[in-house]
Scaffold this motif. Sequence first.
Motif, PDB file in Angstrom:
ATOM      1  N   ASP A  35       0.821  -1.213   0.000  1.00 40.61           N
ATOM      2  CA  ASP A  35       0.000   0.000   0.000  1.00 40.61           C
ATOM      3  C   ASP A  35       0.856   1.265   0.000  1.00 40.61           C
ATOM      4  OD1 ASP A  35      -2.369  -1.407  -0.090  1.00 40.61           O
ATOM      5  OD2 ASP A  35      -2.504  -1.548   2.080  1.00 40.61           O
ATOM      6  N   LEU A  36       1.880   1.259  -0.822  1.00 39.76           N
ATOM      7  CA  LEU A  36       2.768   2.409  -0.916  1.00 39.76           C
ATOM      8  C   LEU A  36       2.169   3.466  -1.831  1.00 39.76           C
ATOM      9  CD1 LEU A  36       6.097   0.480  -1.537  1.00 39.76           C
ATOM     10  CD2 LEU A  36       5.316   1.458   0.615  1.00 39.76           C
ATOM     11  N   SER A  37       2.459   4.724  -1.557  1.00 36.58           N
ATOM     12  CA  SER A  37       2.025   5.775  -2.461  1.00 36.58           C
ATOM     13  C   SER A  37       2.795   5.628  -3.773  1.00 36.58           C
ATOM     14  CB  SER A  37       2.298   7.154  -1.858  1.00 36.58           C
ATOM     15  OG  SER A  37       3.686   7.445  -1.861  1.00 36.58           O
ATOM     16  N   PHE A  38       2.274   6.197  -4.816  1.00 34.39           N
ATOM     17  CA  PHE A  38       2.902   6.147  -6.132  1.00 34.39           C
ATOM     18  C   PHE A  38       4.334   6.677  -6.066  1.00 34.39           C
ATOM     19  CE2 PHE A  38       3.386   8.292 -10.375  1.00 34.39           C
ATOM     20  CZ  PHE A  38       3.463   7.138 -11.133  1.00 34.39           C
ATOM     21  N   LYS A  39       4.498   7.809  -5.425  1.00 36.61           N
ATOM     22  CA  LYS A  39       5.819   8.434  -5.309  1.00 36.61           C
ATOM     23  C   LYS A  39       6.801   7.515  -4.576  1.00 36.61           C
ATOM     24  CE  LYS A  39       8.051  12.360  -3.080  1.00 36.61           C
ATOM     25  NZ  LYS A  39       7.823  13.574  -2.291  1.00 36.61           N
ATOM     26  N   ILE A  40       6.399   6.956  -3.458  1.00 36.76           N
ATOM     27  CA  ILE A  40       7.271   6.079  -2.668  1.00 36.76           C
ATOM     28  C   ILE A  40       7.584   4.807  -3.454  1.00 36.76           C
ATOM     29  CG2 ILE A  40       7.492   4.755  -0.531  1.00 36.76           C
ATOM     30  CD1 ILE A  40       7.630   7.796  -0.120  1.00 36.76           C
ATOM     31  N   TRP A  41       6.599   4.279  -4.151  1.00 33.96           N
ATOM     32  CA  TRP A  41       6.777   3.077  -4.961  1.00 33.96           C
ATOM     33  C   TRP A  41       7.883   3.290  -5.994  1.00 33.96           C
ATOM     34  CZ3 TRP A  41       4.922   2.216 -10.203  1.00 33.96           C
ATOM     35  CH2 TRP A  41       4.996   0.879 -10.620  1.00 33.96           C
ATOM     36  N   VAL A  42       7.856   4.441  -6.677  1.00 31.37           N
ATOM     37  CA  VAL A  42       8.891   4.747  -7.668  1.00 31.37           C
ATOM     38  C   VAL A  42      10.229   4.981  -6.970  1.00 31.37           C
ATOM     39  CG1 VAL A  42       9.640   6.362  -9.459  1.00 31.37           C
ATOM     40  CG2 VAL A  42       7.253   5.645  -9.359  1.00 31.37           C
ATOM     41  N   GLN A  43      10.228   5.718  -5.867  1.00 33.40           N
ATOM     42  CA  GLN A  43      11.477   6.005  -5.150  1.00 33.40           C
ATOM     43  C   GLN A  43      12.172   4.721  -4.693  1.00 33.40           C
ATOM     44  OE1 GLN A  43       9.941   8.676  -2.132  1.00 33.40           O
ATOM     45  NE2 GLN A  43      11.015  10.413  -3.049  1.00 33.40           N
ATOM     46  N   LEU A  44      11.413   3.756  -4.204  1.00 30.40           N
ATOM     47  CA  LEU A  44      12.005   2.512  -3.707  1.00 30.40           C
ATOM     48  C   LEU A  44      12.639   1.690  -4.824  1.00 30.40           C
ATOM     49  CD1 LEU A  44       9.404   1.379  -1.029  1.00 30.40           C
ATOM     50  CD2 LEU A  44      11.711   2.293  -0.649  1.00 30.40           C
ATOM     51  N   ALA A  45      12.101   1.798  -6.018  1.00 36.02           N
ATOM     52  CA  ALA A  45      12.638   1.034  -7.145  1.00 36.02           C
ATOM     53  C   ALA A  45      13.702   1.819  -7.905  1.00 36.02           C
ATOM     54  CB  ALA A  45      11.517   0.655  -8.097  1.00 36.02           C
ATOM     55  N   PHE A  46      13.891   3.074  -7.547  1.00 41.31           N
ATOM     56  CA  PHE A  46      14.823   3.939  -8.262  1.00 41.31           C
ATOM     57  C   PHE A  46      16.241   3.371  -8.195  1.00 41.31           C
ATOM     58  CE2 PHE A  46      17.494   7.773  -8.630  1.00 41.31           C
ATOM     59  CZ  PHE A  46      17.045   8.202  -9.860  1.00 41.31           C
ATOM     60  N   GLY A  47      16.955   3.472  -9.301  1.00 44.06           N
ATOM     61  CA  GLY A  47      18.331   2.981  -9.359  1.00 44.06           C
ATOM     62  C   GLY A  47      18.385   1.575  -9.902  1.00 44.06           C
ATOM     63  N   PRO A  48      18.991   0.666  -9.158  1.00 38.28           N
ATOM     64  CA  PRO A  48      19.212  -0.683  -9.692  1.00 38.28           C
ATOM     65  C   PRO A  48      17.924  -1.473  -9.939  1.00 38.28           C
ATOM     66  CG  PRO A  48      19.963  -0.543  -7.413  1.00 38.28           C
ATOM     67  CD  PRO A  48      19.570   0.838  -7.832  1.00 38.28           C
ATOM     68  N   ASN A  49      16.838  -1.099  -9.322  1.00 39.07           N
ATOM     69  CA  ASN A  49      15.573  -1.831  -9.497  1.00 39.07           C
ATOM     70  C   ASN A  49      14.593  -1.100 -10.402  1.00 39.07           C
ATOM     71  OD1 ASN A  49      16.458  -3.823  -7.666  1.00 39.07           O
ATOM     72  ND2 ASN A  49      15.882  -2.493  -5.977  1.00 39.07           N
ATOM     73  N   VAL A  50      15.083  -0.206 -11.231  1.00 35.05           N
ATOM     74  CA  VAL A  50      14.210   0.629 -12.053  1.00 35.05           C
ATOM     75  C   VAL A  50      13.301  -0.212 -12.958  1.00 35.05           C
ATOM     76  CG1 VAL A  50      15.822   1.013 -13.970  1.00 35.05           C
ATOM     77  CG2 VAL A  50      14.140   2.769 -13.394  1.00 35.05           C
ATOM     78  N   ASP A  51      13.767  -1.374 -13.389  1.00 35.14           N
ATOM     79  CA  ASP A  51      12.957  -2.228 -14.258  1.00 35.14           C
ATOM     80  C   ASP A  51      11.663  -2.686 -13.595  1.00 35.14           C
ATOM     81  OD1 ASP A  51      14.809  -2.011 -16.294  1.00 35.14           O
ATOM     82  OD2 ASP A  51      15.889  -3.816 -15.701  1.00 35.14           O
ATOM     83  N   GLN A  52      11.627  -2.670 -12.252  1.00 35.66           N
ATOM     84  CA  GLN A  52      10.433  -3.118 -11.537  1.00 35.66           C
ATOM     85  C   GLN A  52       9.270  -2.141 -11.666  1.00 35.66           C
ATOM     86  OE1 GLN A  52      11.562  -3.866  -7.494  1.00 35.66           O
ATOM     87  NE2 GLN A  52      12.934  -5.533  -8.045  1.00 35.66           N
ATOM     88  N   VAL A  53       9.539  -0.886 -11.999  1.00 32.36           N
ATOM     89  CA  VAL A  53       8.455   0.088 -12.094  1.00 32.36           C
ATOM     90  C   VAL A  53       8.204   0.570 -13.516  1.00 32.36           C
ATOM     91  CG1 VAL A  53       8.677   0.915  -9.723  1.00 32.36           C
ATOM     92  CG2 VAL A  53       9.938   2.063 -11.550  1.00 32.36           C
ATOM     93  N   LEU A  54       9.052   0.207 -14.455  1.00 30.61           N
ATOM     94  CA  LEU A  54       8.861   0.645 -15.833  1.00 30.61           C
ATOM     95  C   LEU A  54       7.697  -0.080 -16.486  1.00 30.61           C
ATOM     96  CD1 LEU A  54      12.504   0.856 -17.131  1.00 30.61           C
ATOM     97  CD2 LEU A  54      10.941   2.752 -16.699  1.00 30.61           C
ATOM     98  N   ASP A  55       7.021   0.632 -17.356  1.00 33.32           N
ATOM     99  CA  ASP A  55       5.948   0.049 -18.141  1.00 33.32           C
ATOM    100  C   ASP A  55       6.546  -1.001 -19.073  1.00 33.32           C
ATOM    101  OD1 ASP A  55       3.870  -0.558 -19.882  1.00 33.32           O
ATOM    102  OD2 ASP A  55       3.456   1.525 -20.418  1.00 33.32           O
ATOM    103  N   PRO A  56       6.122  -2.271 -18.972  1.00 29.16           N
ATOM    104  CA  PRO A  56       6.697  -3.308 -19.827  1.00 29.16           C
ATOM    105  C   PRO A  56       6.421  -3.071 -21.305  1.00 29.16           C
ATOM    106  CG  PRO A  56       4.958  -4.217 -18.435  1.00 29.16           C
ATOM    107  CD  PRO A  56       5.146  -2.786 -18.044  1.00 29.16           C
ATOM    108  N   GLY A  57       5.402  -2.306 -21.621  1.00 27.93           N
ATOM    109  CA  GLY A  57       5.089  -2.007 -23.014  1.00 27.93           C
ATOM    110  C   GLY A  57       5.873  -0.828 -23.569  1.00 27.93           C
ATOM    111  N   LEU A  58       6.738  -0.256 -22.750  1.00 32.51           N
ATOM    112  CA  LEU A  58       7.509   0.912 -23.164  1.00 32.51           C
ATOM    113  C   LEU A  58       8.424   0.598 -24.332  1.00 32.51           C
ATOM    114  CD1 LEU A  58       7.884   3.877 -22.322  1.00 32.51           C
ATOM    115  CD2 LEU A  58       9.737   3.139 -20.857  1.00 32.51           C
ATOM    116  N   VAL A  59       9.055  -0.551 -24.309  1.00 31.31           N
ATOM    117  CA  VAL A  59       9.956  -0.962 -25.377  1.00 31.31           C
ATOM    118  C   VAL A  59       9.453  -2.284 -25.938  1.00 31.31           C
ATOM    119  CG1 VAL A  59      12.321  -1.550 -25.983  1.00 31.31           C
ATOM    120  CG2 VAL A  59      11.885   0.147 -24.219  1.00 31.31           C
ATOM    121  N   PRO A  60       8.938  -2.266 -27.151  1.00 33.85           N
ATOM    122  CA  PRO A  60       8.441  -3.512 -27.738  1.00 33.85           C
ATOM    123  C   PRO A  60       9.565  -4.532 -27.914  1.00 33.85           C
ATOM    124  CG  PRO A  60       7.964  -1.608 -29.150  1.00 33.85           C
ATOM    125  CD  PRO A  60       8.805  -1.131 -28.019  1.00 33.85           C
TER     126      PRO A  60
END
Length: 108
Positions: A35-60
Motif C-alpha cells: 500500500d505504498l504511495s505512487f511516489k514512494i513506490w517509484v522512489q524505492l525502485a529507483f536505481g538498480p531496481n528501475v525495471d520493476q516500475v517501468l511500463d513493460p510495453g515501453l519498449v516492444p
Amino acid sequence: MGEKPSTAGNVYSYGIKLLVLFTGKSSNHESSTADLSFKIWVQLAFGPNVDQVLDPGLVPNNCSAVHSITSEARSYCYTAVLGVGLAYIVDLPDGRISMRDARGQSHS
C-alpha cells in the motif's frame, strides 16, 4: 491543498506526468504489496531496481533499434528520466525547482 495555482504546482504536475508516462500506472496507483504511495513506490525502485516500475510495453520486444542499445544504457536512461520526475515532485513547493530550471534539466 487549497493553495493558489503556481509554477511550483506546474513543476509537480509535470513530474507526476513523467512518472505516469514511464511506469504506465496512474498517479493514484498503490503497490499491491505494501500500500505504498505512487511516489514512494517509484522512489524505492529507483536505481538498480528501475525495471520493476517501468511500463513493460515501453519498449516492444521486436524493436531492433532498441535492442542495439545495451541494457545498461537503457537502464541509465530510464533512471535519468525517473530521477527528473522524482526531483519535480518534492512535497513542499518551496523545495521544487523553478520552471526555467525544470526546462533545462529536461533537455540535458
